[in-house]
Design a protein around this motif. Structure first.
Motif, PDB file in Angstrom:
ATOM      1  N   PHE A  76      -9.397  -3.455 -43.096  1.00 19.45           N
ATOM      2  CA  PHE A  76      -9.439  -2.481 -42.006  1.00 19.45           C
ATOM      3  C   PHE A  76     -10.874  -2.271 -41.519  1.00 19.45           C
ATOM      4  CE2 PHE A  76      -5.175  -1.129 -43.378  1.00 19.45           C
ATOM      5  CZ  PHE A  76      -4.568  -0.977 -42.138  1.00 19.45           C
ATOM      6  N   PHE A  77     -11.834  -2.226 -42.447  1.00 21.29           N
ATOM      7  CA  PHE A  77     -13.228  -1.995 -42.070  1.00 21.29           C
ATOM      8  C   PHE A  77     -13.775  -3.129 -41.204  1.00 21.29           C
ATOM      9  CE2 PHE A  77     -17.642  -3.056 -43.650  1.00 21.29           C
ATOM     10  CZ  PHE A  77     -18.288  -2.299 -42.691  1.00 21.29           C
ATOM     11  N   LEU A  78     -13.658  -4.369 -41.681  1.00 18.95           N
ATOM     12  CA  LEU A  78     -14.257  -5.494 -40.969  1.00 18.95           C
ATOM     13  C   LEU A  78     -13.512  -5.820 -39.675  1.00 18.95           C
ATOM     14  CD1 LEU A  78     -15.099  -7.723 -44.051  1.00 18.95           C
ATOM     15  CD2 LEU A  78     -16.703  -6.483 -42.592  1.00 18.95           C
ATOM     16  N   CYS A  79     -12.194  -5.702 -39.699  1.00 20.70           N
ATOM     17  CA  CYS A  79     -11.445  -5.922 -38.458  1.00 20.70           C
ATOM     18  C   CYS A  79     -11.730  -4.800 -37.461  1.00 20.70           C
ATOM     19  CB  CYS A  79      -9.953  -6.014 -38.752  1.00 20.70           C
ATOM     20  SG  CYS A  79      -9.480  -7.500 -39.671  1.00 20.70           S
ATOM     21  N   ILE A 115     -17.786   4.516 -42.595  1.00 13.07           N
ATOM     22  CA  ILE A 115     -17.590   5.902 -43.042  1.00 13.07           C
ATOM     23  C   ILE A 115     -16.157   6.361 -42.769  1.00 13.07           C
ATOM     24  CG2 ILE A 115     -18.276   8.296 -42.626  1.00 13.07           C
ATOM     25  CD1 ILE A 115     -21.111   7.226 -42.069  1.00 13.07           C
ATOM     26  N   LEU A 116     -15.667   6.106 -41.573  1.00 11.06           N
ATOM     27  CA  LEU A 116     -14.318   6.550 -41.216  1.00 11.06           C
ATOM     28  C   LEU A 116     -13.263   5.845 -42.054  1.00 11.06           C
ATOM     29  CD1 LEU A 116     -14.586   6.795 -37.324  1.00 11.06           C
ATOM     30  CD2 LEU A 116     -14.401   8.679 -38.960  1.00 11.06           C
ATOM     31  N   THR A 117     -13.430   4.543 -42.264  1.00 12.60           N
ATOM     32  CA  THR A 117     -12.450   3.794 -43.065  1.00 12.60           C
ATOM     33  C   THR A 117     -12.445   4.288 -44.509  1.00 12.60           C
ATOM     34  OG1 THR A 117     -12.794   1.840 -41.663  1.00 12.60           O
ATOM     35  CG2 THR A 117     -11.726   1.504 -43.790  1.00 12.60           C
ATOM     36  N   SER A 118     -13.625   4.458 -45.078  1.00 14.92           N
ATOM     37  CA  SER A 118     -13.710   4.911 -46.474  1.00 14.92           C
ATOM     38  C   SER A 118     -13.148   6.317 -46.638  1.00 14.92           C
ATOM     39  CB  SER A 118     -15.175   4.873 -46.936  1.00 14.92           C
ATOM     40  OG  SER A 118     -15.718   3.593 -46.789  1.00 14.92           O
ATOM     41  N   ALA A 119     -13.389   7.185 -45.647  1.00 17.61           N
ATOM     42  CA  ALA A 119     -12.951   8.578 -45.774  1.00 17.61           C
ATOM     43  C   ALA A 119     -11.445   8.720 -45.599  1.00 17.61           C
ATOM     44  CB  ALA A 119     -13.681   9.438 -44.731  1.00 17.61           C
ATOM     45  N   LEU A 120     -10.863   7.942 -44.696  1.00 18.67           N
ATOM     46  CA  LEU A 120      -9.450   8.122 -44.356  1.00 18.67           C
ATOM     47  C   LEU A 120      -8.503   7.273 -45.193  1.00 18.67           C
ATOM     48  CD1 LEU A 120      -9.672   8.246 -40.441  1.00 18.67           C
ATOM     49  CD2 LEU A 120      -9.382  10.170 -42.007  1.00 18.67           C
ATOM     50  N   TYR A 121      -8.990   6.134 -45.700  1.00 17.71           N
ATOM     51  CA  TYR A 121      -8.083   5.189 -46.358  1.00 17.71           C
ATOM     52  C   TYR A 121      -7.409   5.800 -47.589  1.00 17.71           C
ATOM     53  CZ  TYR A 121      -6.281   0.831 -48.289  1.00 17.71           C
ATOM     54  OH  TYR A 121      -5.449  -0.144 -48.773  1.00 17.71           O
ATOM     55  N   PHE A 122      -8.175   6.547 -48.401  1.00 17.05           N
ATOM     56  CA  PHE A 122      -7.615   7.109 -49.632  1.00 17.05           C
ATOM     57  C   PHE A 122      -7.111   8.541 -49.447  1.00 17.05           C
ATOM     58  CE2 PHE A 122     -10.665   3.875 -51.059  1.00 17.05           C
ATOM     59  CZ  PHE A 122      -9.830   3.111 -51.865  1.00 17.05           C
ATOM     60  N   TRP A 123      -7.184   9.059 -48.229  1.00 20.99           N
ATOM     61  CA  TRP A 123      -6.742  10.435 -47.981  1.00 20.99           C
ATOM     62  C   TRP A 123      -5.229  10.508 -47.885  1.00 20.99           C
ATOM     63  CZ3 TRP A 123      -6.189  12.876 -42.641  1.00 20.99           C
ATOM     64  CH2 TRP A 123      -5.810  14.222 -42.767  1.00 20.99           C
ATOM     65  N   ILE A 163      -0.932   8.810 -42.563  1.00 24.04           N
ATOM     66  CA  ILE A 163      -1.808   9.304 -41.488  1.00 24.04           C
ATOM     67  C   ILE A 163      -2.875   8.264 -41.160  1.00 24.04           C
ATOM     68  CG2 ILE A 163      -3.517  11.056 -40.890  1.00 24.04           C
ATOM     69  CD1 ILE A 163      -1.898  13.058 -42.489  1.00 24.04           C
ATOM     70  N   PHE A 164      -3.398   7.594 -42.193  1.00 25.39           N
ATOM     71  CA  PHE A 164      -4.412   6.574 -41.961  1.00 25.39           C
ATOM     72  C   PHE A 164      -3.877   5.444 -41.080  1.00 25.39           C
ATOM     73  CE2 PHE A 164      -6.230   2.458 -43.206  1.00 25.39           C
ATOM     74  CZ  PHE A 164      -7.542   2.648 -42.836  1.00 25.39           C
ATOM     75  N   HIS A 165      -2.682   4.967 -41.382  1.00 21.31           N
ATOM     76  CA  HIS A 165      -2.098   3.884 -40.587  1.00 21.31           C
ATOM     77  C   HIS A 165      -1.794   4.345 -39.164  1.00 21.31           C
ATOM     78  CE1 HIS A 165      -1.536   2.005 -44.553  1.00 21.31           C
ATOM     79  NE2 HIS A 165      -1.439   0.867 -43.897  1.00 21.31           N
ATOM     80  N   LEU A 166      -1.332   5.571 -39.029  1.00 19.17           N
ATOM     81  CA  LEU A 166      -1.024   6.090 -37.700  1.00 19.17           C
ATOM     82  C   LEU A 166      -2.304   6.226 -36.868  1.00 19.17           C
ATOM     83  CD1 LEU A 166       1.190   7.142 -35.833  1.00 19.17           C
ATOM     84  CD2 LEU A 166       0.794   9.430 -36.764  1.00 19.17           C
ATOM     85  N   ILE A 167      -3.351   6.800 -37.478  1.00 19.22           N
ATOM     86  CA  ILE A 167      -4.629   6.939 -36.765  1.00 19.22           C
ATOM     87  C   ILE A 167      -5.200   5.572 -36.424  1.00 19.22           C
ATOM     88  CG2 ILE A 167      -7.026   7.700 -37.014  1.00 19.22           C
ATOM     89  CD1 ILE A 167      -6.023  10.052 -38.645  1.00 19.22           C
ATOM     90  N   SER A 168      -5.083   4.624 -37.355  1.00 16.10           N
ATOM     91  CA  SER A 168      -5.596   3.277 -37.093  1.00 16.10           C
ATOM     92  C   SER A 168      -4.869   2.635 -35.920  1.00 16.10           C
ATOM     93  CB  SER A 168      -5.434   2.401 -38.343  1.00 16.10           C
ATOM     94  OG  SER A 168      -6.170   2.913 -39.429  1.00 16.10           O
TER      95      SER A 168
END
Length: 295
Positions: free
Chosen positions: A99-102, A148-156, A160-165
């Motif tokens: 998710f981060f690199l893409c 920062i956004l990927t690291s903060a949201l991925y494990f939250w 919600i992470f997939h929807l926001i992505s």
């Protein structure tokens, strides 16, 4: 990028085997192709001064890391699933890096589309508005903010992470589309003006302006071709991300596998597009490749 179960074990084995077979050559092309692109830019000073090529170099770095990190981890994760030895740490690391690199690639392409639009809208003031240092600061911001956004949201929260992505990718694609629609109309207007000037007695300044505009339009069209392939590679994933955030897709492992592989494919297609569309970069890549081979 996500792991879901098959209803049939045989289907799972076939899909994982085919997926790994597809990812191995894609990984090798991404590593070799993007490495040559980066070396060519670093060893050719005139290429480093072009703002559009700075953005493409950032794109090449993210694509190279996809080949070096994401795809090997993804293949290892798939093979562990095949032998019923799933590793959650490996799976989460592969997913987060993916998710981060893409995301970096998508953000960079969005910035590149806006850059080409500004180059046509403000072609007389573009050199003062968009400097090389500003482009480098933007590239740094893209990498840090995405990390920062990927690291903060991925494990939250996974849903919600997939929807926001999904919505974030959609916004980026909409911005790219709007930029290229605007570029199309600007290019048509410039071409009409060039034809009018060409019919009249053209002064040296007009000739220089025509050449500058033609180069800018060509650069915009090159970026547009990269954007088309980006759309083709990302649309399947964004559809699944939005659906995953709004409904249950527990048994859609085949669809997720296909979408992830198609996104990985984008990292292999990009260096081929660079060499096809950018003559100066193509010549630099050939020169670097020859030096490596004969050395």
């Amino acid at each position: 990028m996500s792991k879901y179960t098959f209803q049939n074990r045989d289907d799972q084995e076939i899909m994982i085997t085919v997926n790994c077979v597809l990812n191995v050559p894609l990984m090798l092309v991404a590593i070799v192709g993007n490495s040559l692109i980066i070396l060519a830019v670093l060893k050719t000073p005139c290429l480093r001064r072009a703002t559009s090529l700075n953005l493409l170099c950032s794109l090449a770095v993210s694509d190279l890391l996809v080949g070096l990190l994401v795809q090997p981890l993804y293949i290892a994760d798939e093979l562990k699933t095949l032998v019923n030895a799933e590793d959650q740490l490996l799976h989460h690391l592969s997913g987060m890096l993916g998710f981060f690199l893409c995301g970096v690639s998508l953000n960079t392409m969005t910035v590149a589309s806006l850059d080409r639009m500004f180059a046509l809208l403000y072609h007389l003031r573009y050199a003062t508005l968009v400097s090389e240092s500003r482009i480098k600061y933007i590239i740094l911001f893209v990498w840090l903010s995405t990390l920062i956004l990927t690291s903060a949201l991925y494990f939250w929260n996974k849903f919600i992470f997939h929807l926001i992505s999904g919505f974030f990718i959609t916004i980026c694609l909409v911005v790219c589309t709007a930029s290229y629609i605007r570029i199309y109309f600007i290019a048509r207007r410039h071409q009409a003006q060039i034809q009018i000037v060409h019919q009249a007695i053209a002064e040296n300044s007009d000739t220089s302006k025509r050449k500058l505009t033609a180069r800018t339009i060509k650069s915009a069209m090159n970026t547009f071709i990269f954007y088309i392939f980006l759309i083709l590679c990302y649309v399947p994933q964004v559809i699944l991300l939005i659906m995953f955030g709004t409904m249950s897709v527990k048994y859609w492992r085949a669809e997720w596998t296909f979408a992830s592989t198609v996104i990985h494919m984008n990292s292999s297609i990009n260096p081929i597009l660079y060499c096809w569309r950018l003559r100066g970069l193509r010549e630099a890549v050939i020169h670097v490749a020859k030096r490596i081979i004969f050395r």
